[in-house]
Design an enzyme around this catalytic site. Sequence first.
Site, PDB file in Angstrom:
ATOM      1  N   SER A   1       0.819  -1.205   0.000  1.00 32.74           N
ATOM      2  CA  SER A   1       0.000   0.000   0.000  1.00 32.74           C
ATOM      3  C   SER A   1       0.856   1.260   0.000  1.00 32.74           C
ATOM      4  O   SER A   1       1.657   1.444  -0.901  1.00 32.74           O
ATOM      5  CB  SER A   1      -0.979  -0.037   1.181  1.00 32.74           C
ATOM      6  OG  SER A   1      -1.975   0.922   0.989  1.00 32.74           O
TER       7      SER A   1
ATOM      8  N   ASP B   1      -2.087   6.537  -4.125  1.00 35.21           N
ATOM      9  CA  ASP B   1      -1.030   5.788  -3.449  1.00 35.21           C
ATOM     10  C   ASP B   1      -0.601   4.607  -4.333  1.00 35.21           C
ATOM     11  O   ASP B   1      -1.205   4.375  -5.393  1.00 35.21           O
ATOM     12  CB  ASP B   1      -1.476   5.383  -2.030  1.00 35.21           C
ATOM     13  CG  ASP B   1      -2.397   4.178  -2.014  1.00 35.21           C
ATOM     14  OD1 ASP B   1      -3.141   4.002  -3.000  1.00 35.21           O
ATOM     15  OD2 ASP B   1      -2.380   3.431  -1.025  1.00 35.21           O
TER      16      ASP B   1
ATOM     17  N   ASP C   1      -0.984   1.464  -4.506  1.00 37.03           N
ATOM     18  CA  ASP C   1      -1.935   0.438  -4.965  1.00 37.03           C
ATOM     19  C   ASP C   1      -3.314   1.011  -5.285  1.00 37.03           C
ATOM     20  O   ASP C   1      -4.293   0.268  -5.392  1.00 37.03           O
ATOM     21  CB  ASP C   1      -2.015  -0.751  -3.996  1.00 37.03           C
ATOM     22  CG  ASP C   1      -2.713  -0.418  -2.696  1.00 37.03           C
ATOM     23  OD1 ASP C   1      -2.541   0.717  -2.220  1.00 37.03           O
ATOM     24  OD2 ASP C   1      -3.428  -1.285  -2.151  1.00 37.03           O
TER      25      ASP C   1
ATOM     26  N   ASP D   1      -5.768   2.778  -4.021  1.00 43.36           N
ATOM     27  CA  ASP D   1      -7.027   2.806  -3.266  1.00 43.36           C
ATOM     28  C   ASP D   1      -7.193   4.084  -2.449  1.00 43.36           C
ATOM     29  O   ASP D   1      -8.205   4.250  -1.777  1.00 43.36           O
ATOM     30  CB  ASP D   1      -7.193   1.540  -2.393  1.00 43.36           C
ATOM     31  CG  ASP D   1      -6.059   1.333  -1.416  1.00 43.36           C
ATOM     32  OD1 ASP D   1      -5.159   2.181  -1.357  1.00 43.36           O
ATOM     33  OD2 ASP D   1      -6.077   0.305  -0.707  1.00 43.36           O
TER      34      ASP D   1
HETATM   35 MG    MG Z   1      -3.292   1.673  -0.520  1.00 39.23          MG
END
Ligand code: MG
Length: 458
Positions: A96, A239, A241, A243
Amino acid sequence: MSLMESISGVRGIVGSSLTPEVVVRYAQAFAEFCDKGPIVVGRDGRITGKILTNILVSTLLAKGCDVRAIGICPTPTVALETEHSDAAGGVIVTASHNPMEWNGLKFLNTDGIFLDAEENNVLRNHFTDNPVYAPWDSIGTHSSRPDAINKHIEAALGLKYIEVESIRKRKFKVVLDCVNASGGVIVPKLLERLGCEVIPIHCDVSGVFAHTPEPLPENLTELAGTVKNESADMGIAVDPDGDRLVLIDENGKPIGEEYSIATIVSFVLSHTEPSDLNRPVVVNLSTTRAVEDIAGRYGTPVIRTPVGEINVAKRMRRERALIGGEGSGGIIHPEVHYGRDAIVGIVILLQYLLEFGKPLSELRASLPDYSIKKDKIQIGNSDPDALLESIAETGDGSGTVTTDDGIRIDYPDYWVHFRKSNTEPIIRIIAEAPTAEEASTIVDRYKTAIIKVMNNTE
Ligand code: MG
């Protein structure tokens, strides 16, 4: 730093705590969790992602699972592909917003939703020193899912209020910072589809992060400066990834990660049929109070859950929520998927700006004004639960105390939320007040009080 194993998967520093053995241990357990069914796999683009994904995929195949590989893509892309296929589960190789040396695994159930506490227990009960692998003629098959990115874009554009042609005509000028990770494979494509003039910075998907990847104002100075220099309509940061979504206004000013969810709530409620406005908005306990104020304009209830995407998502599904998310830039739209999704957030934002007809700074100014301060206190060997209990007693008793997740105390003009960490000797403290100065003063006051309790009990 030791391995962080929590409700949101496993994370560690590659080569020290996150080793190939850890990946094999989790992969073999997840294959059992999925009853050897097909598994969707994606990764966030970090430089260590390829080798970890190869280990993960090979282990799944050796267990007899078929693997549907997307390659580099955001977490929500894997979630959507898992939900809308015959897959028994999904895995994202990602850490993340953590820095480059980190990586990890996030696990999704057959609905494409993160594992809850119970499912995590089932997964970890499958850890074993004596794994059983499939016979040589029953290993899994590997196939690619290159269309997953386009399907994700189409799912977001398919929301009922999105007018693609009208957005295209507006020709928004957008500076985009994907920190050279997975956002780079989807967000430029999405923005071009929406007729935007895109000025990409750090969208090369090399996995070499150009700055600390968490999308906080202090890490987005280059994006903010470029928005100003290019006279762009806005800056967008996601960010690694994909999300979490954070916005910069046309003056190069970050509008604050809390205002991603506040903005989207405002838009969605204004487009909801009056007969549906009794369905709730769901956010976590650390999210801005602006959400309650906005929902209040429509008579819409707000439900708050413990922090953690799965807590928000499950409650949203149970309550048939209209919209939800987390203040850290996480937007969950139930009509696309019960998971945080920056792609959905971007699409709605552009539609909102189109309809609003004025710059992003004015859109932000039309929303309730709060300032949030997030901090932490090092507590060493002190008992976090005893400290949290002492906090509840420090007030004058006039605040409303919530103990669903640490302690949150609400006063008429501010609130403060304390949570212990399960992985570090710290207590997180978040305060929100009408101004930044007030929020800072509140945090400092409570920090002093907690340090005093710690000194007295030593
Ligand atoms: Mg993330």
